[in-house]
Write an enzyme that holds these catalytic residues in place. Structure first.
Site, short mmCIF file in Angstrom:
data_model
loop_
_atom_site.label_atom_id
_atom_site.label_comp_id
_atom_site.label_asym_id
_atom_site.label_seq_id
_atom_site.Cartn_x
_atom_site.Cartn_y
_atom_site.Cartn_z
N SER A 21 -67.39 82.47 -24.64
CA SER A 21 -68.74 81.95 -24.45
C SER A 21 -69.64 82.97 -23.75
CB SER A 21 -68.70 80.67 -23.61
OG SER A 21 -67.82 79.73 -24.16
N1 SAH Z 1 -63.49 78.61 -22.80
C1 SAH Z 1 -63.32 79.64 -23.80
C2 SAH Z 1 -64.18 79.38 -25.02
C3 SAH Z 1 -63.37 79.49 -26.24
S1 SAH Z 1 -64.07 78.89 -27.72
C4 SAH Z 1 -63.57 81.01 -23.19
O1 SAH Z 1 -64.01 81.11 -22.05
O2 SAH Z 1 -63.27 82.01 -23.87
C5 SAH Z 1 -63.36 77.26 -27.81
C6 SAH Z 1 -61.87 77.18 -27.91
O3 SAH Z 1 -61.55 75.80 -28.12
C7 SAH Z 1 -61.24 77.93 -29.08
O4 SAH Z 1 -60.28 78.81 -28.60
C8 SAH Z 1 -60.61 76.82 -29.92
O5 SAH Z 1 -59.38 77.20 -30.53
C9 SAH Z 1 -60.39 75.74 -28.89
N2 SAH Z 1 -60.23 74.40 -29.45
C10 SAH Z 1 -60.91 73.81 -30.47
N3 SAH Z 1 -60.47 72.56 -30.70
C11 SAH Z 1 -59.48 72.33 -29.77
C12 SAH Z 1 -58.62 71.23 -29.49
N4 SAH Z 1 -58.65 70.09 -30.21
N5 SAH Z 1 -57.71 71.36 -28.50
C13 SAH Z 1 -57.64 72.50 -27.77
N6 SAH Z 1 -58.42 73.58 -27.99
C14 SAH Z 1 -59.33 73.50 -28.98
#
Ligand code: SAH
Length: 216
Positions: free
Chosen positions: A60
């Site tokens: 993000s």
């Molecule tokens: N907080 C992260 C943002 C990553 S983007 C950072 O600081 O880098 C969002 C993430 O949510 C992705 O890695 C994606 O695989 C995960 N995601 C999406 N749906 C999900 C679910 N149902 N359970 C767990 N993770 C999920």
């Protein structure tokens, strides 16, 4: 290594865009974003922008991480659930502010890489789990704070159930108007209070855990 000038510039920008909480700014300053981006993006690690990571996901934008963390009102007493570990960056920022962070990711390669980063930084108050975040983390519930970093069609019921009374959840959800907005939900003795914060753009929250080798 973090370039001190780039770090200072980012912190200045975050302040300029309205981030006021000194503890949040300090947590951002002390969390080396260089460690959480792909090698090809290293020169942009301290820019205020989202960047691509493995498995078609993104780390993000620092402003959004700072804003969500500020709106979450985290204190050192809190146990926090994060859904969507991704690079681990948001989790590492939270670990500096909370008692304990429980972070859930559905892509194994991302989770394993994030774990290595937490170990490298000596962040020993983060627990990780490969699981579908739609189900939360029932064994560790209730949580004082819940943060979701992928956009869901609606607020998952299990996450509402796992929010402690007096707890706060920050979560991006789809709107019928085709964009996403960030919601803040407070659990009071009388039920849930919802507040609409700002429009945002996140990767989708997907159900289930993908099979090894699959990108979805
Ligand atoms: N907080 C992260 C943002 C990553 S983007 C950072 O600081 O880098 C969002 C993430 O949510 C992705 O890695 C994606 O695989 C995960 N995601 C999406 N749906 C999900 C679910 N149902 N359970 C767990 N993770 C999920």
């Amino acid at each position: 290594m973090s370039d001190p000038a780039a770090v200072a510039h980012l912190i200045m920008e975050l302040r300029h865009h309205g981030i006021r909480d000194a503890r949040v700014l300090e947590a951002i300053e002390k969390t080396p974003r260089d460690l959480f981006v792909e090698d090809g993006c290293l020169s942009r690690a301290w820019e205020d922008t989202a960047l691509p990571i493995a498995c078609g996901q993104t780390i993000s934008q620092p402003y959004i991480v700072a804003y969500m963390t500020e709106q979450l009102e985290v204190s050192p007493r809190h146990r926090v659930l994060e859904v969507g570990t991704g690079s681990g960056y948001q989790g590492a920022v939270l670990a500096r502010l909370a008692r304990r962070v429980f972070t859930v990711e559905r892509h194994r390669p991302l989770l394993e890489q994030a774990r290595r980063r937490f170990a490298l930084l000596g962040l020993d108050n983060i627990e990780t789990r490969l699981a579908d975040g739609y189900k939360g983390w029932p064994e560790a519930a209730p949580f004082d704070r819940i943060i979701v970093t992928a956009a869901a069609p609606r607020v998952p019921e299990a996450l509402l159930d796992q929010l402690a009374e007096g707890g706060v959840m920050v979560i991006p959800v789809d709107t019928p108007r085709g964009y996403q907005e960030l919601l803040r939900i407070r659990r009071t003795p009388h039920g849930f209070e919802r507040e609409r914060l700002i429009p945002v753009r996140f990767v989708p929250m997907l159900p289930g855990v993908p099979r090894p080798g699959s990108d979805t």
